[in-house]
Design a protein around this motif. Structure first.
Motif, short mmCIF file in Angstrom:
data_model
loop_
_atom_site.label_atom_id
_atom_site.label_comp_id
_atom_site.label_asym_id
_atom_site.label_seq_id
_atom_site.Cartn_x
_atom_site.Cartn_y
_atom_site.Cartn_z
N LYS A 49 0.82 -1.22 0.00
CA LYS A 49 0.00 0.00 0.00
C LYS A 49 0.85 1.27 0.00
CE LYS A 49 -0.91 -0.40 5.00
NZ LYS A 49 0.03 -1.52 5.23
N SER A 50 1.92 1.30 0.80
CA SER A 50 2.80 2.48 0.81
C SER A 50 3.55 2.62 -0.50
CB SER A 50 3.80 2.40 1.97
OG SER A 50 3.14 2.57 3.21
N THR A 51 3.96 1.50 -1.08
CA THR A 51 4.63 1.52 -2.38
C THR A 51 3.69 2.07 -3.45
OG1 THR A 51 5.98 -0.38 -1.75
CG2 THR A 51 5.86 0.13 -4.09
N THR A 52 2.41 1.72 -3.35
CA THR A 52 1.42 2.26 -4.29
C THR A 52 1.38 3.78 -4.20
OG1 THR A 52 0.05 0.26 -4.15
CG2 THR A 52 -1.03 2.29 -4.89
N GLY A 53 1.30 4.31 -2.98
CA GLY A 53 1.27 5.76 -2.80
C GLY A 53 2.51 6.44 -3.32
N ARG A 54 3.66 5.86 -3.06
CA ARG A 54 4.93 6.46 -3.49
C ARG A 54 5.10 6.39 -5.00
NH1 ARG A 54 9.01 6.73 0.88
NH2 ARG A 54 7.83 6.61 2.82
N THR A 55 4.52 5.37 -5.63
CA THR A 55 4.59 5.27 -7.09
C THR A 55 3.64 6.27 -7.73
OG1 THR A 55 5.12 2.91 -6.88
CG2 THR A 55 4.45 3.69 -9.05
N ILE A 56 2.47 6.47 -7.14
CA ILE A 56 1.52 7.45 -7.67
C ILE A 56 2.14 8.84 -7.71
CG2 ILE A 56 -0.63 8.69 -7.13
CD1 ILE A 56 -1.80 6.02 -6.20
N ILE A 57 2.91 9.18 -6.67
CA ILE A 57 3.45 10.54 -6.58
C ILE A 57 4.84 10.67 -7.21
CG2 ILE A 57 4.64 10.40 -4.35
CD1 ILE A 57 3.21 13.05 -3.61
N ARG A 58 5.31 9.60 -7.89
CA ARG A 58 6.57 9.60 -8.64
C ARG A 58 7.81 9.46 -7.77
NH1 ARG A 58 7.11 12.30 -14.20
NH2 ARG A 58 9.27 12.47 -13.53
N LEU A 59 7.68 9.10 -6.50
CA LEU A 59 8.88 8.83 -5.72
C LEU A 59 9.56 7.56 -6.23
CD1 LEU A 59 7.80 9.68 -2.06
CD2 LEU A 59 9.20 11.03 -3.61
N TYR A 60 8.76 6.65 -6.80
CA TYR A 60 9.28 5.46 -7.49
C TYR A 60 8.79 5.50 -8.94
CZ TYR A 60 9.82 3.41 -2.76
OH TYR A 60 10.15 3.16 -1.45
N PRO A 61 9.65 5.17 -9.91
CA PRO A 61 9.16 5.03 -11.28
C PRO A 61 8.35 3.75 -11.41
CG PRO A 61 11.48 4.42 -11.16
CD PRO A 61 11.11 4.94 -9.79
N ALA A 62 7.25 3.80 -12.13
CA ALA A 62 6.39 2.63 -12.29
C ALA A 62 7.09 1.58 -13.16
CB ALA A 62 5.06 3.02 -12.90
#
Length: 316
Positions: A49-62
């Motif tokens: 769930k936290s990875t989902t949030g961080r990917t949505i906001i571009r902290l992680y590239p999808a």
């Protein structure tokens, strides 16, 4: 009909630990977030769930899939100015108020970082006035602007983090377990503050947490994640009154009851993932069982869930 602000389409976030070990933290999930609502995202630690949030906001590239913000691909190529404009619209409140604030900076400067980056104050006096206004919004005295983070309590630090997120007038905020590090007595205060700010600023939230009772209190709809998959998504009351996926039912059975006799009688429903045995031709996907209530299941399971919902409607 409500306007879609965020569209998450078949989002995947895979981490390659080594040649033979791939962690599928987020594994092909899709959902929408509507303007002005709070979507709660729940699940046990490590579910993605936290990875989902961080990917949505571009902290992680999808790794794969798309995140669309007002129809625009979040992970698409952007110029520096376009990226800067996008960053104003989306902000994040982090789980740990201790680790997310620079201990060497005064609170006023922490809050004003976004104001400085985006040039939202014409001079130092306007900058100071904006900081004081933000502190007042989150229920802190303006004197906190001259203090350091270690001089504030956990709840006060989280209020500072909220003020920092609000400083650039965002439309959408991802709150990543914003109350899990706080005392129970403070958690309700922070959640009530977030609800108040949402009304005043027309904010949209993705509220990530594992405390289901608090998630129900703040959320319009709730999504349940299990090992990288979104297994159920429904309006908050519907999910609590008519949970369908066995994992959701297990999570809800773990919520303590504020009654000693009822708590002693409560029995936890343990989730056994081996009950979902699928053939090659029977691959599960998200199905809409009733309007707005989605479950990750096979066609065979869909028939069972549809029948259960029909019986619940008759019984209710």
């Amino acid at each position: 009909m409500a306007e879609k602000l965020i569209e998450v389409v078949n989002l995947k976030q895979h981490f390659h630990m080594d040649k033979n070990n791939i962690v599928k933290a987020v594994d092909g999930i899709s959902f929408d977030i509507y303007r002005g609502e709070t979507l709660g995202l729940v699940g046990e630690s490590g579910c993605g769930k936290s990875t989902t949030g961080r990917t949505i906001i571009r902290l992680y590239p999808a790794t794969e899939g798309q995140v669309l913000y007002e129809g625009e691909n979040v992970h698409g190529r952007k110029s520096r100015s376009a990226l800067k404009k996008f960053n104003r619209k989306m902000q994040m409140i982090f789980q740990d108020p201790y680790a997310s604030l620079n201990p060497r900076m005064k609170v006023g400067d922490i809050i004003a970082e976004g104001i400085d980056i985006h040039g939202l104050a014409k001079n130092r006096e306007e900058r100071t006035a904006k900081v004081h206004e933000l502190l007042n919004k989150v229920g802190l005295h303006r004197d906190y602007a001259g203090r350091y983070p270690h001089e504030a309590s956990g709840g006060q630090r989280q209020r500072i983090g909220i003020a920092r997120a609000l400083a650039v007038d965002p439309e959408f905020i991802i709150a990543d377990e914003p109350i899990s590090a706080l005392d129970v007595s403070i958690q309700a205060q922070i959640v009530n503050l977030m609800k108040k700010l949402q009304r005043e600023n027309n904010l949209t939230y993705l509220f990530i947490a594992h405390d289901l009772s608090m998630v129900k209190y703040i959320s319009d709809r709730i999504g349940v994640m299990y090992y990288g998959k979104l297994v159920e998504l429904a309006p908050a009351d519907e999910l609590y009154n008519n949970p369908l996926h066995p994992y959701t039912r297990s999570l809800l059975s773990a919520i303590p009851v504020p009654d000693p006799d009822a708590e002693r009688a409560r029995r936890r429903k343990l989730y056994d993932p081996t009950i979902h045995q699928y053939t090659v031709l029977e691959q599960p996907q998200m199905h809409e069982v009733t309007p707005g209530h989605f479950v990750y299941c096979s066609e065979r399971e869909l028939e069972q869930y549809t029948s259960r919902m029909a019986m619940a409607r008759v019984g209710g």
